[in-house]
Design a protein around this motif. Structure first.
Motif, mmCIF file in Angstrom:
data_model
loop_
_atom_site.group_PDB
_atom_site.id
_atom_site.type_symbol
_atom_site.label_atom_id
_atom_site.label_comp_id
_atom_site.label_asym_id
_atom_site.label_seq_id
_atom_site.Cartn_x
_atom_site.Cartn_y
_atom_site.Cartn_z
ATOM 1 N N MET A 1 0.822 -1.204 0.000
ATOM 2 C CA MET A 1 0.000 0.000 0.000
ATOM 3 C C MET A 1 0.861 1.260 0.000
ATOM 4 O O MET A 1 0.548 2.244 -0.697
ATOM 5 N N LEU A 2 1.944 1.248 0.770
ATOM 6 C CA LEU A 2 2.835 2.414 0.785
ATOM 7 C C LEU A 2 3.473 2.621 -0.575
ATOM 8 O O LEU A 2 3.689 3.763 -1.003
ATOM 9 N N ARG A 3 3.778 1.528 -1.266
ATOM 10 C CA ARG A 3 4.371 1.673 -2.596
ATOM 11 C C ARG A 3 3.324 2.109 -3.624
ATOM 12 O O ARG A 3 3.664 2.752 -4.616
ATOM 13 N N GLU A 4 2.057 1.768 -3.392
ATOM 14 C CA GLU A 4 1.011 2.225 -4.313
ATOM 15 C C GLU A 4 0.832 3.739 -4.231
ATOM 16 O O GLU A 4 0.680 4.413 -5.253
ATOM 17 N N ALA B 1 3.142 5.679 -3.151
ATOM 18 C CA ALA B 1 4.481 6.239 -3.380
ATOM 19 C C ALA B 1 4.889 7.228 -2.297
ATOM 20 O O ALA B 1 5.462 8.282 -2.578
ATOM 21 N N GLY B 2 4.583 6.909 -1.063
ATOM 22 C CA GLY B 2 4.947 7.774 0.048
ATOM 23 C C GLY B 2 4.596 7.137 1.372
ATOM 24 O O GLY B 2 4.022 6.041 1.435
ATOM 25 N N VAL B 3 4.927 7.853 2.438
ATOM 26 C CA VAL B 3 4.707 7.348 3.789
ATOM 27 C C VAL B 3 3.905 8.382 4.575
ATOM 28 O O VAL B 3 4.332 9.534 4.688
ATOM 29 N N PRO B 4 2.749 8.016 5.120
ATOM 30 C CA PRO B 4 1.991 8.959 5.958
ATOM 31 C C PRO B 4 2.638 9.108 7.332
ATOM 32 O O PRO B 4 3.580 8.385 7.692
ATOM 33 N N ALA C 1 7.654 0.004 11.468
ATOM 34 C CA ALA C 1 7.385 1.437 11.601
ATOM 35 C C ALA C 1 8.684 2.239 11.679
ATOM 36 O O ALA C 1 8.780 3.339 11.126
ATOM 37 N N ALA C 2 9.692 1.706 12.365
ATOM 38 C CA ALA C 2 10.966 2.414 12.463
ATOM 39 C C ALA C 2 11.651 2.495 11.105
ATOM 40 O O ALA C 2 12.309 3.501 10.782
ATOM 41 N N HIS C 3 11.508 1.460 10.289
ATOM 42 C CA HIS C 3 12.141 1.478 8.963
ATOM 43 C C HIS C 3 11.516 2.540 8.071
ATOM 44 O O HIS C 3 12.220 3.248 7.350
ATOM 45 N N TYR C 4 10.200 2.669 8.128
ATOM 46 C CA TYR C 4 9.516 3.632 7.262
ATOM 47 C C TYR C 4 9.317 4.991 7.928
ATOM 48 O O TYR C 4 8.818 5.921 7.279
ATOM 49 N N GLY C 5 9.662 5.125 9.200
ATOM 50 C CA GLY C 5 9.561 6.419 9.858
ATOM 51 C C GLY C 5 8.136 6.873 10.103
ATOM 52 O O GLY C 5 7.825 8.059 9.913
ATOM 53 N N LEU C 6 7.278 5.962 10.526
ATOM 54 C CA LEU C 6 5.890 6.321 10.822
ATOM 55 C C LEU C 6 5.520 5.833 12.224
ATOM 56 O O LEU C 6 6.279 5.121 12.878
ATOM 57 N N VAL C 7 4.337 6.223 12.670
ATOM 58 C CA VAL C 7 3.836 5.861 13.994
ATOM 59 C C VAL C 7 2.634 4.946 13.816
ATOM 60 O O VAL C 7 1.770 5.189 12.968
ATOM 61 N N GLY D 1 1.687 15.129 -2.392
ATOM 62 C CA GLY D 1 2.870 15.930 -2.131
ATOM 63 C C GLY D 1 3.198 16.102 -0.661
ATOM 64 O O GLY D 1 4.311 16.546 -0.318
ATOM 65 N N ARG D 2 2.263 15.752 0.229
ATOM 66 C CA ARG D 2 2.491 15.899 1.670
ATOM 67 C C ARG D 2 3.001 14.614 2.308
ATOM 68 O O ARG D 2 3.294 14.601 3.503
ATOM 69 N N LEU D 3 3.079 13.541 1.546
ATOM 70 C CA LEU D 3 3.598 12.284 2.070
ATOM 71 C C LEU D 3 5.118 12.314 2.131
ATOM 72 O O LEU D 3 5.775 12.929 1.289
ATOM 73 N N LYS D 4 5.688 11.619 3.116
ATOM 74 C CA LYS D 4 7.141 11.493 3.204
ATOM 75 C C LYS D 4 7.637 10.513 2.152
ATOM 76 O O LYS D 4 6.926 9.616 1.720
ATOM 77 N N SER D 5 8.885 10.677 1.756
ATOM 78 C CA SER D 5 9.451 9.812 0.730
ATOM 79 C C SER D 5 9.692 8.413 1.276
ATOM 80 O O SER D 5 9.966 8.224 2.469
ATOM 81 N N LEU D 6 9.605 7.433 0.397
ATOM 82 C CA LEU D 6 9.916 6.066 0.778
ATOM 83 C C LEU D 6 11.402 5.925 1.068
ATOM 84 O O LEU D 6 12.226 6.617 0.464
ATOM 85 N N PRO D 7 11.794 5.045 2.002
ATOM 86 C CA PRO D 7 13.228 4.858 2.274
ATOM 87 C C PRO D 7 13.951 4.302 1.055
ATOM 88 O O PRO D 7 13.349 3.673 0.178
ATOM 89 N N ALA D 8 15.264 4.520 1.022
ATOM 90 C CA ALA D 8 16.047 4.104 -0.140
ATOM 91 C C ALA D 8 16.136 2.593 -0.261
ATOM 92 O O ALA D 8 16.197 2.056 -1.372
#
Length: 527
Positions: free
Chosen positions: A197-200, A202-205, A235-241, A313-320
């Motif tokens: 879902m995060l890849r669909e 293309a960002g991280v809430p 959650a720590a890998h993607y930087g979300l809560v 545009g307000r979503l955080k970028s996916l980790p590398a």
């Protein structure tokens, strides 16, 4: 709905536009416009009037009188005389049936009594009412998730019935909808679906809002749930809560709860035929695309359009780097201090024996958690001939002493293999108690005797089945005495003692006589 119509009329919207946007009839809009003019909300020309709207949720217009309410039955008139008495007893916690049984009236039926309670809302006395505020999300703030049953599938190969589950996600701001079909709701499947879902999008809430299933929360709580270590690492890998909601409180994620029957309706045209999971997922994806392109009933905008314009545009970028999926297991620590994971055993401290722990394993490492706290890590066992990974600090004292790298074995190995075997036999003999005095007694003999002599003495002690320091020392002392006597004999046989005349006693024979008697071989006699 009346308030929405009047608000748009005060804003200058036409009857046709209001009827089209709110899906109501023009007749209703015209009727409310006339009532709004009568109450002063609109002036004679249809513009905003001098009277402001009452605060929500107060009604804009009074309810029309019900003519039937003016006709009162005989039972109603009797009960109305005891209205305060009924209300007082309901207020102190009496059940309605108890009040009915204690009524100081005769001829009142149960149905008449309950209709009276319902008419004056006395059946709601004692209820606790609370205002439920609107849950609003900012762009990119929350991805709201929920599980649900989609259908039952009859496997054409095995003939068994299987439950097909759907995992639905909704972005809190744009109402962008996503759905995934799965067979199980375990940890690995949940995390893989979340990642897809995060890849669909293309960002991280900022956060993920979900109930408290075991794959997310090991222990539900009204205040602070105990999260699954696998979910925390994700959650720590993607930087979300991760926001695990309190138990039995689905209203806090109503935006996705409302979509569950909607997704089932999207799938209902598929029919009962089962052509595989991929085919059903492809069919549902096409339906979800159409759903995201329709105007939402609350935002009155298309979710796909609102997501692309304001939320993406307000979503955080996916980790590398991609998240390394880990295997999760939960079980009890056995009495030997080990926990089983993929048919291998990993040690923990004896304090956790009999307690439930969680294990996370990747390709190289295995991490063990207890109540969300990391307590031990092990290298992943990949050797098919090895079944246990046991750390030295988790062994009992006598088990540590028998390890290949223990202090006792390493010291004994410097003396020889027989010395090492004797030390290990002494350790095993104790049945849990290590007699260190014996061990250190044998190891300290190297201060007086050579290593090869100690090793030979240990070999002799093992041959006579004597696991004793005294026996080893006895053999060493006998060897020393023997070597000393042999040296003296050799010295005396080679040369007589200087300054000592040979004995002339009649009973004293020279030493050569004894040596000749001991070492000479008698000749064979005549046949």
């Amino acid at each position: 709905m009346d308030r929405k119509i009047v608000e748009q009329l005060m804003g200058g919207a036409s009857v046709k536009r209001i009827a089209s946007s709110l899906h109501v009839s023009k007749r209703r809009v015209r009727g409310l416009r006339e009532q709004a003019k009568e109450h002063g909300y609109l002036n004679a020309l249809g513009a905003k009037g001098s009277v402001s709207l009452p605060p929500y949720p107060e009604a804009l217009f009074p309810e029309p009188a019900d003519g039937r309410a003016l006709r009162l039955s005989e039972s109603h008139q009797k009960l109305h005389l005891h209205h305060d008495w009924i209300q007082e007893r309901l207020g102190v916690g009496w059940h309605a049936v108890t009040v009915f049984e204690e009524l100081p009236l005769a001829g009142i039926t149960r149905s008449s009594f309950y209709r009276y309670l319902d008419r004056y809302q006395l059946n709601r006395v004692g209820e606790c009412f609370r205002v439920v505020p609107e849950i609003r999300h900012q762009p990119g703030e929350a991805l709201i998730l929920d599980w649900g049953k989609l259908r039952v599938v009859l496997d054409p190969v095995t003939g068994r019935r299987k439950t097909l589950w759907m995992f639905v996600g909704v972005l809190g701001f744009s109402r962008y909808l996503m759905a995934r079909l799965v067979w199980t709701m375990d940890v690995e499947t949940t995390l893989m679906v979340l990642e897809s879902m995060l890849r669909e999008i293309a960002g991280v809430p900022t956060k993920i809002t979900i109930d408290n299933p075991k794959c997310i929360a090991l222990e539900a709580s009204l205040y602070e749930p105990l999260l699954n270590p696998a979910a925390e690492r994700f959650a720590a890998h993607y930087g979300l809560v991760i926001e695990a909601l309190p138990p039995a409180d689905p209203q806090k994620k109503g935006k996705v709860e409302r979509q569950m029957p909607y997704v089932r309706r999207l799938y209902e045209a598929h029919g009962e035929a089962w052509l595989g999971l991929e085919e059903s997922q492809h069919y549902l994806d096409r339906k979800v695309v159409l759903a995201n392109d329709r105007r939402h009933g609350t935002t009155l905008r298309r979710p796909q359009e609102l997501f692309a314009q304001e939320e993406a545009g307000r979503l955080k970028s996916l980790p590398a780097t991609a998240y390394e999926m880990e295997t999760f297991h939960e079980g009890l620590v056995r009495q030997d201090g080990h926990i089983r994971f993929h048919n291998k055993y990993y040690s923990t401290d004896e304090h956790y024996i009999g307690k439930t722990v969680a294990i996370l394993g990747n390709v190289t490492r295995v991490a063990i958690y207890h109540q969300g706290r990391l307590i031990e890590t092990h290298p992943r066992i990949t050797d098919p001939t090895q079944s246990k990974s046991t750390k030295p600090q988790h062994l009992k004292p006598w088990e540590r002493a028998m390890e290949d790298h223990s202090l006792y074995r390493s010291r004994a190995a410097t003396l020889g293999p027989s010395a090492e075997a004797l030390v290990m036999a002494i350790i095993k003999q104790g049945q849990g108690f290590i007699d260190t005095r014996k061990v250190w007694g044998i190891l300290s003999l190297d201060k007086k005797y050579p290593a090869e002599h100690i090793n030979e003495a240990c070999r002799q002690a093992l041959e006579v089945h004597s696991l004793s320091y005294r026996m080893v020392r006895r053999f060493l002392e006998l060897r020393a005495v023997s070597e000393k006597s042999s040296g003296q004999r050799a010295l005396l046989g080679a040369r007589p003692r200087a300054g000592i005349p040979p004995s002339t006693h009649r009973f004293v024979r020279p030493l050569a006589v004894y040596e000749k008697a001991c070492w000479s071989v008698p000749e064979a006699g005549p046949a």
